[in-house]
Motif scaffolding. Structure first.
Motif, PDB file in Angstrom:
ATOM      1  N   ASP A  37       0.813  -1.213   0.000  1.00 20.11           N
ATOM      2  CA  ASP A  37       0.000   0.000   0.000  1.00 20.11           C
ATOM      3  C   ASP A  37       0.850   1.269   0.000  1.00 20.11           C
ATOM      4  O   ASP A  37       0.299   2.373  -0.012  1.00 20.11           O
ATOM      5  CB  ASP A  37      -0.961   0.008   1.191  1.00 20.11           C
ATOM      6  CG  ASP A  37      -0.243   0.003   2.527  1.00 20.11           C
ATOM      7  OD1 ASP A  37       0.936  -0.423   2.571  1.00 20.11           O
ATOM      8  OD2 ASP A  37      -0.848   0.418   3.532  1.00 20.11           O
ATOM      9  N   ARG A  47       0.206   6.410   0.392  1.00 22.58           N
ATOM     10  CA  ARG A  47      -0.421   5.165   0.836  1.00 22.58           C
ATOM     11  C   ARG A  47      -1.749   5.003   0.114  1.00 22.58           C
ATOM     12  O   ARG A  47      -2.576   5.906   0.094  1.00 22.58           O
ATOM     13  CB  ARG A  47      -0.660   5.170   2.337  1.00 22.58           C
ATOM     14  CG  ARG A  47      -1.441   3.930   2.816  1.00 22.58           C
ATOM     15  CD  ARG A  47      -1.680   3.907   4.304  1.00 22.58           C
ATOM     16  NE  ARG A  47      -0.450   3.570   5.030  1.00 22.58           N
ATOM     17  CZ  ARG A  47       0.224   4.412   5.778  1.00 22.58           C
ATOM     18  NH1 ARG A  47      -0.192   5.665   5.906  1.00 22.58           N
ATOM     19  NH2 ARG A  47       1.335   4.039   6.398  1.00 22.58           N
ATOM     20  N   LYS A  85       1.570  10.448   2.400  1.00 22.47           N
ATOM     21  CA  LYS A  85       0.306  11.079   1.999  1.00 22.47           C
ATOM     22  C   LYS A  85      -0.779  10.016   1.875  1.00 22.47           C
ATOM     23  O   LYS A  85      -0.596   8.972   1.244  1.00 22.47           O
ATOM     24  CB  LYS A  85       0.468  11.833   0.679  1.00 22.47           C
ATOM     25  CG  LYS A  85      -0.777  12.596   0.247  1.00 22.47           C
ATOM     26  CD  LYS A  85      -0.536  13.428  -0.999  1.00 22.47           C
ATOM     27  CE  LYS A  85       0.321  14.653  -0.709  1.00 22.47           C
ATOM     28  NZ  LYS A  85      -0.371  15.637   0.155  1.00 22.47           N
ATOM     29  N   ASP A  86      -1.923  10.306   2.469  1.00 21.74           N
ATOM     30  CA  ASP A  86      -3.056   9.390   2.406  1.00 21.74           C
ATOM     31  C   ASP A  86      -3.724   9.488   1.028  1.00 21.74           C
ATOM     32  O   ASP A  86      -4.286  10.525   0.673  1.00 21.74           O
ATOM     33  CB  ASP A  86      -4.065   9.745   3.499  1.00 21.74           C
ATOM     34  CG  ASP A  86      -5.258   8.798   3.532  1.00 21.74           C
ATOM     35  OD1 ASP A  86      -5.260   7.810   2.770  1.00 21.74           O
ATOM     36  OD2 ASP A  86      -6.185   9.040   4.331  1.00 21.74           O
ATOM     37  N   CYS A  87      -3.647   8.406   0.272  1.00 25.83           N
ATOM     38  CA  CYS A  87      -4.271   8.363  -1.062  1.00 25.83           C
ATOM     39  C   CYS A  87      -5.272   7.213  -1.128  1.00 25.83           C
ATOM     40  O   CYS A  87      -5.265   6.385  -2.058  1.00 25.83           O
ATOM     41  CB  CYS A  87      -3.201   8.220  -2.147  1.00 25.83           C
ATOM     42  SG  CYS A  87      -2.156   9.677  -2.336  1.00 25.83           S
ATOM     43  N   THR A  88      -6.113   7.166  -0.118  1.00 22.21           N
ATOM     44  CA  THR A  88      -7.104   6.089  -0.008  1.00 22.21           C
ATOM     45  C   THR A  88      -8.515   6.558  -0.345  1.00 22.21           C
ATOM     46  O   THR A  88      -9.448   5.766  -0.323  1.00 22.21           O
ATOM     47  CB  THR A  88      -7.113   5.495   1.407  1.00 22.21           C
ATOM     48  OG1 THR A  88      -7.451   6.528   2.354  1.00 22.21           O
ATOM     49  CG2 THR A  88      -5.750   4.907   1.754  1.00 22.21           C
ATOM     50  N   ARG A  89      -8.678   7.852  -0.664  1.00 17.66           N
ATOM     51  CA  ARG A  89     -10.003   8.383  -0.993  1.00 17.66           C
ATOM     52  C   ARG A  89      -9.909   9.278  -2.223  1.00 17.66           C
ATOM     53  O   ARG A  89      -8.927  10.017  -2.389  1.00 17.66           O
ATOM     54  CB  ARG A  89     -10.578   9.194   0.177  1.00 17.66           C
ATOM     55  CG  ARG A  89     -10.883   8.353   1.408  1.00 17.66           C
ATOM     56  CD  ARG A  89     -11.529   9.196   2.497  1.00 17.66           C
ATOM     57  NE  ARG A  89     -10.620  10.248   2.960  1.00 17.66           N
ATOM     58  CZ  ARG A  89      -9.715  10.074   3.904  1.00 17.66           C
ATOM     59  NH1 ARG A  89      -9.577   8.904   4.491  1.00 17.66           N
ATOM     60  NH2 ARG A  89      -8.938  11.080   4.272  1.00 17.66           N
TER      61      ARG A  89
END
Length: 565
Positions: A37, A47, A85-89
């Motif tokens: 991930d 991520r 960096k949150d790249c889940t949305r």
């Protein structure tokens, strides 16, 4: 003694700092190598999400937010970030009034901060360092005023499961993307696309992708964008293959004078001087959309203008001419293998959407006169108006106008482009004409169509949910077994072309047939129906011969000019 203690302290601190640095690198290396991930891009760690068969990274920034002082500016590369960096949305789609339907519109709203892309990637077990995998970049359509790559329609899980990396991009739309004045080029949205392609070139290997095996794909305005990249120096060497579905060739790109006129109307509606950038930057997205709609109303009833009020601009810098004019002269900057095609009933969506009531013979003749001038009678001979007792039409000219519009805007310019590319070599290189595969999508789905005037016919964009295999998840279509196989086969043709530059080489099934490229001596097109066919639908065509003769809005006439070199 005191000096010695200070030296020892400095050495100790240096050692600690060195250990921290080495530890950070080790963490970064461990995350990249062992955790599916996490991916390390040139701008920082991201991520994403890991599912059974593939991985998804949503909302990766490829440019800085085009807001405040960056509104109406060329895109700038994003700033580097330190943390993961949150790249889940998914991020919001660019500012628009999306009327494309739930499956083709974002589920998370709109924002001016929208220069993000989504990446669908196979599982790490499918990727090795010695075998980088091919890449598809999707440029969404929507008449340059709506549309997004961040929607259910373009969910690329099927491609990722077939060892293809898919990058769905966004770009600025409407006035925010294409406002053109003496000071502004009007090509911000097009340059957003270029920057997204540059991001792919710089970062895709971190996902296991091959930067030298990139295919760009677009439908409608996305297809006109793809053709514009084929003839733009700014896009040189950023892709190696292209798929052009239902390009609006005849609608064309705006000239500098045209975009200034449209921009002048827009700025007067919004209450700013056309060159007052500070005033334009002070307006809210809601005010911008309202002014866009008011400008569009000026073109209401003008079929060749209302569909694409805003487009990229022939500014003699970024884009040097109308794509059809450049192809007429054999100027193809990016000479790559092509898939190009259209649906059977391209015109219905546009005619029936803009004309809710029937069109009388008188109105039809006036419209043809406005569109074709002195050539109108020749066009009417090929597309005669029905009489009041002519079958089910009962004097309604919308069906014949739909046929004319589909031929003039989509099908015949496709044919013109193919013929020109096959008879001319690229003037800017010694290489031969590109390999070209042509298709026509002719299947009306058994589940029907939620758009009333597309029921039972093959409207513009009908093939998209089958290409992506999102007919159920995005469109809520229930297909029969033959249609499910049909959708899988179309997707296989695309996967093979993206992988090998040849739709026949790679995945196959017993229901697929050999799709021959069009050559100077062979004009076989793939007819996309559940039992695929190869037919010559290009060679003999009196209607397209007429349009070739009278030209496509003047773009292919001998006296049509490119920008001075």
């Amino acid at each position: 003694m005191k000096i010695l203690k200070i030296l020892l302290l400095i050495i100790l601190l240096s050692s600690i700092d060195s250990c921290i640095s080495i530890s950070s690198k080790n963490v970064k290396r461990r995350l990249f190598n062992n955790e599916e991930d996490i991916v390390s891009t040139k701008d920082g760690l991201i991520r994403g999400i890991v599912v059974k068969d593939h991985r998804v990274f949503y909302g990766i920034p490829f440019a800085r937010p085009p807001i405040d002082e960056l509104r109406f500016e060329d895109p700038i590369f994003p700033r580097v970030w330190k943390n993961v960096k949150d790249c889940t949305r998914q991020k919001e789609q660019c500012i628009q009034n999306c009327r494309l339907g739930n499956g083709a519109c974002s589920q998370v709203g709109t924002s001016e901060d929208c220069l993000y892309l989504d990446v669908f990637v196979p599982r790490k077990s499918d990727i090795t360092n010695s075998s980088l995998i091919p890449v598809l970049v999707v440029i969404p359509g929507g008449a340059f005023v709506q549309g997004t790559g961040s929607c259910l329609l373009y969910d690329a899980s099927k491609f990722a499961n077939s060892s293809i990396i898919v990058v769905n991009i966004n770009y600025r739309l409407g006035a925010l993307g294409f406002l053109g004045t003496d000071l502004l080029s009007g090509n911000f949205g097009f340059l957003d696309q270029v920057m997204a392609l540059q991001w792919v070139r710089s970062n895709i290997e971190a996902f296991g992708g091959d930067k030298n095996k990139v295919t760009i794909f677009g439908e409608s305005a996305g297809a006109l964008s793809v053709i514009s990249h084929l003839v733009s120096e700014r896009s040189k060497n950023l892709f190696q293959r292209a798929i052009v579905s239902s390009a609006t060739f005849t609608l064309g790109l705006k000239t500098k004078s045209q975009i200034r006129g449209i921009s002048n109307g827009f700025t007067s509606k919004i209450g700013c001087n056309i060159e007052d950038i500070d005033c334009l930057r002070s307006k809210s997205p809601e005010e911008i959309l309202k002014a866009q709609d008011q400008v569009a109303n000026v073109f209401r009833g003008k079929l060749l203008d209302i569909v694409t009020v805003w487009t990229p601009v022939v500014d003699c810098d970024i884009i040097l001419g109308q794509p059809l004019t450049m192809i007429r002269d054999g100027i193809l900057v990016n000479n790559v293998p092509l898939i190009i095609g259209e649906t059977k009933d391209e015109g219905n969506l546009f005619v029936y959407f803009n004309f809710q009531k029937k069109i009388t013979q008188h109105k039809y003749r006036n419209m043809i006169s406005l569109m074709f001038g002195s050539n109108s009678q020749m066009v009417l001979n090929k597309y005669p108006a029905p009489t009041s007792d002519d079958g089910d039409n009962k004097g309604d000219c919308r069906p014949i106008l739909s046929k004319l519009y589909g031929d003039y805007v989509f099908r015949c310019p496709n044919r013109y482009l193919i013929n020109r590319l096959l008879t001319q070599n690229n003037k800017s290189s010694s290489s031969s004409s590109p390999v070209i595969y042509h298709y026509q999508f002719r299947h009306s789905l058994s589940s029907g169509n939620p758009i009333p005037y597309c029921s039972g016919i093959v409207c513009h964009g009908s093939e998209l949910p089958l290409i992506f295999n999102t007919y159920e998840s995005a469109m809520n279509f229930e297909l029969d077994d033959d249609e499910i196989q049909f959708s899988q086969d179309i997707n296989r043709y695309w996967v093979n072309f993206i992988s090998n530059g040849d739709p026949n080489k790679g995945l196959s099934s017993s229901t697929m047939i050999d799709w021959s490229p069009i050559t100077k001596s062979l004009n076989n097109s793939l007819i996309m129906v559940p039992e695929f066919q190869l037919n010559d639908i290009i060679s003999i065509d009196g209607r397209c011969n007429l349009f070739d003769k009278i030209s496509y809005r003047g773009y292919t006439k001998k006296n049509s000019k490119l920008c001075p070199s």
